[in-house]
Design a protein around this motif. Structure first.
Motif, PDB file in Angstrom:
ATOM      1  N   ALA A 494       0.828  -1.206   0.000  1.00 25.65           N
ATOM      2  CA  ALA A 494       0.000   0.000   0.000  1.00 25.65           C
ATOM      3  C   ALA A 494       0.862   1.257   0.000  1.00 25.65           C
ATOM      4  CB  ALA A 494      -0.933  -0.003   1.206  1.00 25.65           C
ATOM      5  N   ALA A 495       1.940   1.241   0.801  1.00 24.17           N
ATOM      6  CA  ALA A 495       2.835   2.399   0.830  1.00 24.17           C
ATOM      7  C   ALA A 495       3.501   2.608  -0.527  1.00 24.17           C
ATOM      8  CB  ALA A 495       3.891   2.217   1.918  1.00 24.17           C
ATOM      9  N   LYS A 496       3.958   1.528  -1.149  1.00 25.06           N
ATOM     10  CA  LYS A 496       4.565   1.619  -2.479  1.00 25.06           C
ATOM     11  C   LYS A 496       3.572   2.183  -3.492  1.00 25.06           C
ATOM     12  CE  LYS A 496       6.998  -1.287  -5.898  1.00 25.06           C
ATOM     13  NZ  LYS A 496       6.105  -1.107  -7.045  1.00 25.06           N
ATOM     14  N   THR A 497       2.342   1.696  -3.420  1.00 30.07           N
ATOM     15  CA  THR A 497       1.301   2.158  -4.336  1.00 30.07           C
ATOM     16  C   THR A 497       1.021   3.643  -4.157  1.00 30.07           C
ATOM     17  OG1 THR A 497       0.259  -0.028  -4.393  1.00 30.07           O
ATOM     18  CG2 THR A 497      -1.119   1.862  -5.000  1.00 30.07           C
ATOM     19  N   PHE A 498       0.897   4.069  -2.899  1.00 30.18           N
ATOM     20  CA  PHE A 498       0.612   5.473  -2.632  1.00 30.18           C
ATOM     21  C   PHE A 498       1.750   6.377  -3.093  1.00 30.18           C
ATOM     22  CE2 PHE A 498       1.048   9.133   0.249  1.00 30.18           C
ATOM     23  CZ  PHE A 498      -0.107   9.821  -0.083  1.00 30.18           C
ATOM     24  N   HIS A 499       2.994   5.981  -2.804  1.00 26.24           N
ATOM     25  CA  HIS A 499       4.140   6.797  -3.181  1.00 26.24           C
ATOM     26  C   HIS A 499       4.232   6.963  -4.699  1.00 26.24           C
ATOM     27  CE1 HIS A 499       6.304   5.716   0.849  1.00 26.24           C
ATOM     28  NE2 HIS A 499       5.275   6.525   1.008  1.00 26.24           N
ATOM     29  N   GLU A 500       4.065   5.864  -5.410  1.00 21.43           N
ATOM     30  CA  GLU A 500       4.116   5.940  -6.870  1.00 21.43           C
ATOM     31  C   GLU A 500       2.973   6.781  -7.420  1.00 21.43           C
ATOM     32  OE1 GLU A 500       6.133   1.517  -7.622  1.00 21.43           O
ATOM     33  OE2 GLU A 500       4.015   1.880  -8.060  1.00 21.43           O
ATOM     34  N   ALA A 501       1.767   6.561  -6.889  1.00 20.32           N
ATOM     35  CA  ALA A 501       0.592   7.268  -7.394  1.00 20.32           C
ATOM     36  C   ALA A 501       0.683   8.769  -7.103  1.00 20.32           C
ATOM     37  CB  ALA A 501      -0.674   6.682  -6.777  1.00 20.32           C
ATOM     38  N   PHE A 502       1.105   9.122  -5.879  1.00 23.61           N
ATOM     39  CA  PHE A 502       1.151  10.541  -5.541  1.00 23.61           C
ATOM     40  C   PHE A 502       2.211  11.262  -6.362  1.00 23.61           C
ATOM     41  CE2 PHE A 502       2.224  14.380  -3.332  1.00 23.61           C
ATOM     42  CZ  PHE A 502       0.993  14.850  -2.909  1.00 23.61           C
ATOM     43  N   THR A 503       3.361  10.639  -6.566  1.00 30.28           N
ATOM     44  CA  THR A 503       4.417  11.282  -7.341  1.00 30.28           C
ATOM     45  C   THR A 503       3.954  11.553  -8.770  1.00 30.28           C
ATOM     46  OG1 THR A 503       6.111  10.191  -6.004  1.00 30.28           O
ATOM     47  CG2 THR A 503       6.800  11.093  -8.114  1.00 30.28           C
ATOM     48  N   LEU A 504       3.317  10.575  -9.390  1.00 29.39           N
ATOM     49  CA  LEU A 504       2.801  10.763 -10.739  1.00 29.39           C
ATOM     50  C   LEU A 504       1.690  11.813 -10.777  1.00 29.39           C
ATOM     51  CD1 LEU A 504       2.688   7.046 -11.965  1.00 29.39           C
ATOM     52  CD2 LEU A 504       4.207   8.853 -12.814  1.00 29.39           C
ATOM     53  N   ALA A 505       0.780  11.748  -9.783  1.00 26.57           N
ATOM     54  CA  ALA A 505      -0.320  12.713  -9.738  1.00 26.57           C
ATOM     55  C   ALA A 505       0.213  14.129  -9.539  1.00 26.57           C
ATOM     56  CB  ALA A 505      -1.283  12.346  -8.613  1.00 26.57           C
ATOM     57  N   MET A 506       1.236  14.277  -8.698  1.00 28.87           N
ATOM     58  CA  MET A 506       1.835  15.596  -8.474  1.00 28.87           C
ATOM     59  C   MET A 506       2.436  16.145  -9.763  1.00 28.87           C
ATOM     60  SD  MET A 506       4.992  16.672  -5.953  1.00 28.87           S
ATOM     61  CE  MET A 506       6.185  15.792  -6.984  1.00 28.87           C
ATOM     62  N   LYS A 507       3.191  15.318 -10.472  1.00 31.33           N
ATOM     63  CA  LYS A 507       3.815  15.768 -11.717  1.00 31.33           C
ATOM     64  C   LYS A 507       2.766  16.235 -12.727  1.00 31.33           C
ATOM     65  CE  LYS A 507       8.022  12.943 -11.533  1.00 31.33           C
ATOM     66  NZ  LYS A 507       9.007  13.975 -11.923  1.00 31.33           N
ATOM     67  N   HIS A 508       1.702  15.473 -12.868  1.00 30.57           N
ATOM     68  CA  HIS A 508       0.652  15.849 -13.813  1.00 30.57           C
ATOM     69  C   HIS A 508      -0.077  17.120 -13.367  1.00 30.57           C
ATOM     70  CE1 HIS A 508       0.407  11.347 -15.162  1.00 30.57           C
ATOM     71  NE2 HIS A 508       1.470  11.979 -15.626  1.00 30.57           N
ATOM     72  N   SER A 509      -0.337  17.237 -12.061  1.00 30.94           N
ATOM     73  CA  SER A 509      -1.092  18.377 -11.540  1.00 30.94           C
ATOM     74  C   SER A 509      -0.310  19.679 -11.661  1.00 30.94           C
ATOM     75  CB  SER A 509      -1.470  18.141 -10.074  1.00 30.94           C
ATOM     76  OG  SER A 509      -2.234  16.968  -9.934  1.00 30.94           O
TER      77      SER A 509
END
Length: 549
Positions: A494-509
């Motif tokens: 779950a931590a790995k998933t969140f870290h990857e997802a947030f980093t990608l979401a931040m870059k796009h946002s």
């Protein structure tokens, strides 16, 4: 009848001493903003607040602040900037104490609303007084010091705030305002001149009501859109309808201001006769949009993805603010000599490039100093921005309109902050919801088969308002009652998933605020040459307030 500034009491102190008092109050306002940003993960965890509630903690203050700034500028013209400055300081200081004693997100949001009112009463008076007490050829240096305060606050905010949050808790980021506020009140009462205009103003209550309601609906719609899936929110009323209603009310507000332009509108259209002033309002809004939009996701990334403490996160961003602090006074002097157009263009360009570099360098496995090159470039750009912007905007403003002009440009800045924070927050939530689902599906294969469906479903529904982004969080809670081995496996994935997802979401946002900053930089090319200024007036040196009159 022509309105001219008249000093009620002859200034007893140097305008530079008065400037130091103005900067102290302004420092407290900016310090509070940066401290709150660094404390977001800790508040989210300890107050059990979701991301949309945390966005309201940030935006409730900015919304009220933005809505009241123009009115506060008018009140400064009516009752004198000294009185409004003192009232704003007292309200803001008491509200800071209330914030520190809040025990749930709702109490904190209410206290932040009151803080916003105090900050709104205070802020327009700073630019108004500077414009009145300094001759035109010295305003760039004065605005340079005023801009350097922003650098000091952005250094002190994350660093001091990080220390307080790490060692004492988020409450003390608000308690730190108490001694600063008391000192500022005492000094302002002693050294500030009591400047008034010899014409009484009336407040535009209809315009105030239209602007307040319209801005509230727009901001509320942007903040609450994603948690409600952009659908119904108040009975049959949808988010889209709320946004449309807000836009219509703002259109009605502008029409009302135009129709009452010969009376006492909230926004006197005469201040827009100067092309540079009008343009700098747009640039100011774009800068605030970019600043708030960039730093909200970045603070969460540093603590929730890289695992830094609040103090470490503050120290990570400190080089940018330190550089900005030392560059700002130099930029002010350059603006006095050259007019400021190219200084501002270079500053915004460097800031955009630097923050773009930060976004490009930010990775899931980055170290805390991997983004340092981008922060250094952005620091130089930020330092070259504030002083020339204010110099260009206020250079040709008549002293009798200083209050209204100061109130409006600060309003434009805060409107940009409201829309930037709300818009990027909404885009971040949309992107994060999508990325969490995709990364959960990609990483579910590392779990035992019986847990994969539950794992993916948990992240698939994370964007409905239950998303957790506090320090040490993994986006969604791990279900209780699982065997220890299964719990450990779920927590790791779950931590790995969140870290990857947030980093990608931040870059796009962050493409959104970076694009706005780039457009703001290009718009500086439309600035016209400054008017030829008269030589220094000896009377201005002896009596700046009287010379302004």
């Amino acid at each position: 009848m022509t309105a001219t500034p008249t000093p009620v009491e002859r200034p007893k102190h140097s305008p530079w001493l008065v400037l130091s008092v103005l900067c102290l109050g302004f420092f407290m306002i900016l310090l509070d903003t940066t401290i709150v940003n660094i404390a977001i993960p800790d508040m989210s965890t300890r107050l059990d607040a979701s991301l949309d509630q945390i966005l309201w903690v940030v935006n409730a203050y900015v919304l009220v602040y933005a809505v009241l700034l123009i009115t506060a500028g008018r009140l400064g013209d009516l009752y004198g900037p000294k009185r409004l400055f003192l009232v704003g300081l007292v309200v803001f200081t008491l509200a800071s104490a209330a914030c520190g004693f809040a025990r749930n997100p709702e109490q904190l949001i209410i206290a932040r609303v009151i803080q916003g009112a105090g900050g709104a009463l205070l802020t327009p008076q700073t630019l108004s007084v500077i414009t009145m007490i300094f001759p035109a050829e010295k305003r760039g240096a004065a605005f340079g010091l005023w801009g350097a305060v922003a650098g000091v606050a952005t250094v002190a905010g994350p660093t001091l705030g990080g220390y307080l949050v790490t060692n004492w808790g988020w409450e003390y980021i608000f308690f730190v305002n108490l001694p600063i506020g008391v000192l500022a009140v005492v000094m302002a009462a002693i050294v500030m001149p009591d400047i008034k205009l010899n014409r009484r103003h009336k407040l535009d209550w209809a315009g105030t009501a239209l602007a307040t309601t319209g801005l509230f609906l727009i901001t509320y719609g942007l903040i609450e859109g994603q948690p409600h899936d952009w659908g119904k929110v108040w009975g049959p009323v949808t988010i889209v309808e709320i946004l449309v209603a807000g836009a219509l009310l703002m259109a009605a507000f502008l029409l009302h201001q135009y129709l009452t332009r010969n009376g006492e509108p909230l926004v006197p259209f005469a201040i827009f006769a100067d092309r540079n002033y009008s343009l700098m309002n747009v640039v100011s809004a774009a800068i605030a949009f970019g600043m708030l939009g960039l730093f909200l996701p970045l603070v969460i990334y540093l603590q929730s993805v890289l695992g830094l403490t609040a103090l470490q996160a503050g120290l990570t961003t400190a080089p940018m603010s330190l550089i900005s602090m030392f560059v700002a006074p130099v930029a002010g002097r350059l603006a006095d000599r050259t007019g400021g157009k190219w200084v501002l263009f270079v500053g915004l360009s460097l800031w955009s490039v630097g923050m773009g570099l930060v976004v490009w360098l930010a990775q899931v496995d980055s170290g805390r100093w991997h983004i340092l090159p981008g922060l250094i470039v952005a620091g130089f750009g930020l330092g070259l921005t504030f002083a020339p912007l204010q110099t260009i905007a206020m250079r040709n403003v008549e002293p009798r309109m200083a209050g209204a002009a100061s109130g409006f440009i600060n309003t434009a800045r805060q409107l940009g902050a409201v829309i930037g924070s709300a818009a990027v927050g909404a885009v971040l939530q949309v992107q994060l919801a999508d990325q969490l689902r995709e990364r959960a599906e990609a990483n579910a294969g590392a779990l035992p088969p019986q847990f994969r469906g539950q794992f993916v479903d948990g992240f698939a529904h994370a964007g409905s308002g239950s998303l957790e982004v506090g320090a040490g969080q993994s986006g969604v809670p791990v279900p209780p009652g699982l065997p220890e081995q299964a719990r450990q496996a779920l927590t790791t994935v779950a931590a790995k998933t969140f870290h990857e997802a947030f980093t990608l979401a931040m870059k796009h946002s962050l493409v959104v605020p970076l694009s706005v900053l780039a457009v703001a930089a290009l718009s500086c090319l439309l600035v016209t040459r400054r008017r030829r200024e008269p030589g220094p007036d000896p009377a201005a040196e002896r009596d700046p307030v009287g010379a302004a009159a």
